[in-house]
Design a protein around this motif. Sequence first.
Motif, short mmCIF file in Angstrom:
data_model
loop_
_atom_site.label_atom_id
_atom_site.label_comp_id
_atom_site.label_asym_id
_atom_site.label_seq_id
_atom_site.Cartn_x
_atom_site.Cartn_y
_atom_site.Cartn_z
N ARG A 167 -2.52 -3.15 21.53
CA ARG A 167 -2.84 -3.41 20.13
C ARG A 167 -3.25 -2.10 19.45
O ARG A 167 -4.08 -1.35 19.96
CB ARG A 167 -3.97 -4.44 20.03
N ASN A 168 -2.66 -1.82 18.29
CA ASN A 168 -2.98 -0.58 17.58
C ASN A 168 -2.87 -0.81 16.08
O ASN A 168 -2.21 -1.74 15.62
CB ASN A 168 -2.08 0.56 18.04
N TRP A 169 -3.53 0.05 15.31
CA TRP A 169 -3.64 -0.15 13.87
C TRP A 169 -3.27 1.10 13.10
O TRP A 169 -3.32 2.22 13.62
CB TRP A 169 -5.04 -0.59 13.49
N LEU A 170 -2.90 0.87 11.84
CA LEU A 170 -2.63 1.95 10.88
C LEU A 170 -3.23 1.55 9.53
O LEU A 170 -3.14 0.39 9.13
CB LEU A 170 -1.13 2.18 10.71
N LEU A 171 -3.81 2.53 8.84
CA LEU A 171 -4.27 2.35 7.47
C LEU A 171 -3.69 3.48 6.63
O LEU A 171 -3.72 4.65 7.06
CB LEU A 171 -5.80 2.38 7.38
N GLY A 172 -3.16 3.14 5.46
CA GLY A 172 -2.57 4.16 4.62
C GLY A 172 -2.91 3.96 3.15
O GLY A 172 -3.05 2.83 2.68
N VAL A 173 -3.08 5.08 2.44
CA VAL A 173 -3.31 5.05 1.00
C VAL A 173 -2.44 6.11 0.35
O VAL A 173 -2.12 7.14 0.97
CB VAL A 173 -4.80 5.30 0.64
N SER A 174 -2.04 5.87 -0.90
CA SER A 174 -1.26 6.86 -1.63
C SER A 174 -1.64 6.82 -3.10
O SER A 174 -2.05 5.78 -3.62
CB SER A 174 0.24 6.62 -1.46
N ALA A 175 -1.48 7.97 -3.73
CA ALA A 175 -1.72 8.08 -5.18
C ALA A 175 -0.58 8.87 -5.79
O ALA A 175 -0.25 9.96 -5.32
CB ALA A 175 -3.05 8.77 -5.45
N GLN A 176 0.04 8.30 -6.82
CA GLN A 176 1.16 8.95 -7.49
C GLN A 176 0.83 9.12 -8.97
O GLN A 176 0.34 8.19 -9.62
CB GLN A 176 2.43 8.11 -7.35
N TYR A 177 1.10 10.31 -9.49
CA TYR A 177 0.90 10.58 -10.91
C TYR A 177 2.23 10.93 -11.55
O TYR A 177 2.94 11.83 -11.08
CB TYR A 177 -0.08 11.74 -11.11
N SER A 178 2.58 10.22 -12.61
CA SER A 178 3.82 10.47 -13.35
C SER A 178 3.50 11.18 -14.65
O SER A 178 2.60 10.77 -15.39
CB SER A 178 4.55 9.15 -13.64
N PHE A 179 4.26 12.23 -14.94
CA PHE A 179 4.01 13.04 -16.13
C PHE A 179 4.74 12.48 -17.35
O PHE A 179 5.75 11.81 -17.23
CB PHE A 179 4.46 14.48 -15.88
#
Length: 720
Positions: free
Chosen positions: A708-720
Motif C-alpha cells: 500500500r502506498n500513497w501520493l499527494l499532489g498540488v498544482s497552481a497555474q497562472y494565465s496571463f
Amino acid sequence: MPHRFRLNTIASLFVAGSATLAPHAFAAESADLAAGQVMDTVVVSGSRIAHPSQEVPASIDVVDSARIQEGQIRVNASEALAAVPGLVVQNRQNYAQDLQISSRGFGARSAFGVRGVKLISDGIPASMPDGQGQAATFNLDTAERIEVLRGPFSAIYGNHSGGVIQLFSKDGKNPPSVELNVTGGSYGTSKVDISAQGQAGGIGYVLDGSRFRTDGFRDHSAATREQTFGKITVKPNTDSKLTIVANSLHQGNTQDPLGVTWATFAANPRAGDVDPKDDQNPKRSFAERYNTRKSIDHQQIGATYEQAFGDDRLHVMVYGGNRDVIQYQSIPQAAQTSSPKNSGGVVDFQRQFYGIDTNWLHVNQLAGGKLSTTIGIDYGRSSDDRTGYENYIGNTFGIKSKLRRDEQDVVSSLDPYIQTEWQSGPWLLSAGVRYSKMKVAVNDHFLGNGDDSGSLEFSHTTPVLGLLYKLMPNVNVYASAARGFEAPTLNELFYSGKDSGFNFNLKPAISTNLEAGIKTRIGNNTQVNAAVFQIKTNDELVVDGQNSGNGRTSYINASKTLRQGMEVSLDSSLPYGFTTKVALTSLHAVYDQAFKTTSGTTVRKGNRLPGVPSANLFAELAWKDTLDRFGAALESVASNQVYAEDSNSEKPAPGYTVFNARVNAKQNAGNWRFKEFARLNNLFDKTYVGSVIVGDSNKRYYEAAPGRNWLLGVSAQYSF
C-alpha cells in the motif's frame, strides 16, 4: 485448459458491476446522459493519415491528457498505459532498467528498456535503429495524448514493431501560462515540475523542467531523475508548419536492486539476495556489495516540417542526439577472470545517433473513391564507443578498474516504404509495404581476447493489408494481415555463449500477423472495440538457457511460436457523472515446436512464453461533478501468473488483483487555477511480483511490487 481466463473473484465482480451498469447507457435518451458523451479521437498512427480511431482497420487506442496527467505523478508511462488492452506495462521498481513493456507478447523478454515495441515521441523515434528504446525519455508532463497501435498495421513501422507507442506533446497556445506541480508520496518519493506555454509573435512554445527522486520501495533502489523539454511551433504560412522539439534526461547513480530468487521474495519482498561470499557480518546483498547502479545522460533534438500543396503534403523529419551510460553490475571476480571473453562488470558507452524520415502524400480520385498514397524513406544510425571494465580492486567491488573491452558498434537502418488507402462509401482499403535493412558493424580495439570485429546485415519486406466496412452507421468491422520483422538488438548480439564473443549467427524473427475486429458505438455514450488475433513466428529470439552465465546473456533462435488472443475495451458514460472503462486481454502465447538450447536443454512444444500473462485486466469506475470541480475513481488491475523462463519449471510469478483509488479537486480564482489530488495504490496491501526478469541465469527472476502506498499532489497555474 490453456485458453481459460482466471482472475481473482473480486476483480470479476468489479467487471461484472461495470457491465451491469453499461446497458443503462446503451438505452439512454435522458438529459442525464446527454451531458456525458464518449468522443471518438482522431489518430494518425497506422495509416499516417488523420482518421477517427473507429475508422482505422487496426487495433488502436488513445490515452488522453486527463488519464496521463490527472491524479498521477507522471514519471512512468505505466501509470497511463495500464488502461490499454493488449499491453503489459510493468514498473519494475527499478529506475536503472526502465519499464517493461510488451504488446501481444512482443518485447516481454527484454531485461532492460523496451524492445519489440516501437517508441515514438512527436514523430521522432525514441527507439534506436537496432530496436532498443527507453520509455523514460517520454515527457509525460507535456503530453497531449498517447496513441497505442497493435497488430498487423504495426509492421508498417519496420523492424521491432510488434506494437507502436506514439506520444504527442501539446502545442503552445494563448493565453500564455505558467504552472507549478509538486507531488510527494511513500518511500521518500517527490517530484517538482515547472512549465510555461503560450504564443508570441505567431510562435508557439512549451517549456518544462522537472526533478524526481525516490528512496525506492525495494532495498537499494533509490533514484533521481531530471528532465527538461522544449517545443517550438512556427507556421510560416497557412499551408506549412515547423516543429522543433528538444529534450534531455539525466539519472545519476540510479541504484539497481536486481531481481531476487523466489525464496528471498517470499521471505521479504523488499530485500535483495544475500551474497554468501561477502566477508562482512552481516553479509550484504549482491546489490549492496557490488553497489549496482547506473547513470544516464540523454539529449535529443528533432525538427519536423510539413508543407501542404492542396490535398498533397510533404513531410520531413530530422533528429539527432547522444546517450552516455555507465552501469555497474554484480558480476563476481571469478566470472570475470575465468573467461578471456568476459567484458567485465562495468559497462561504459557513449552513443551518437541521428536520422531522417521524409515522405510525400498524394491524394486523387479513383473508381469513385478517394485514393491517398504515401511514399517515403526512413534512415537511422547510431554509433557506440563501448568499453568494459572490471568492477573490483582486490576485495573491493563497485569500482571501475582494469579495461576488458574496447570497441565501436555502428548500427544503421534504411527503410523505403509505400502506403496507400482507398475510401469509397462504406469501404476503406489500406495496403502498404516496407523494405527494412539493418546493418551492424563491430570494430574491436581490444585484441587481448581475440578480434570480434565483423559485420552482418538483416533485411526483410513487410507487407500490410487491411479492409474496413461500415456495417451500420455506428458499427465498423475490419480485418488485416501483415508480415513482421524483428532483428536482434545489439545487446542480443554481444555474446554467443559463456566463453564466446559477438554472435554473428543470430537471425531475425519473422512473424505472420492476422487480426479481425469490430468497433461499435451505442448511442453517444458507449464505445466497444473487440479484436481477435493470431501471430505465428519463425526463429523467435530467446535466451540461451544454461549457456548464459558469468554475467553474460546470450540468445538463440527458437523454432516457432504461436500467439492467439482476444482484446476487448469498453468506454461508457453513465448517469450522474459516472464513467466506466474496461480493458481486457486474453493471450495464449506458446512455443509451437520443441527446440534445444546450445547446452542441450529441451524446451517442449506447448510451453508458455515467459513474461507473458495469459490474461490481464484494467477496470475503472470514475465520477466527477457537472462543474468538473471534484472527482474520484476506483481502479482494478489484475493479471494471471507469469512464467520466468522457457522450460516453465521454475516457480511462476503468481497472478494478482490490486485496487487503487484517487480523488481530485479543482478551483478557479481570477487568472489562477488550482488542482489537488490524493491517490492510494494497492488498497488492500497485497504482496505480489510486479515483473519478472526473463531467463536470468542466476534464477533471480522476481521483482516485487510495492505494498500500500500513497501520493499527494498540488498544482497552481497562472494565465496571463
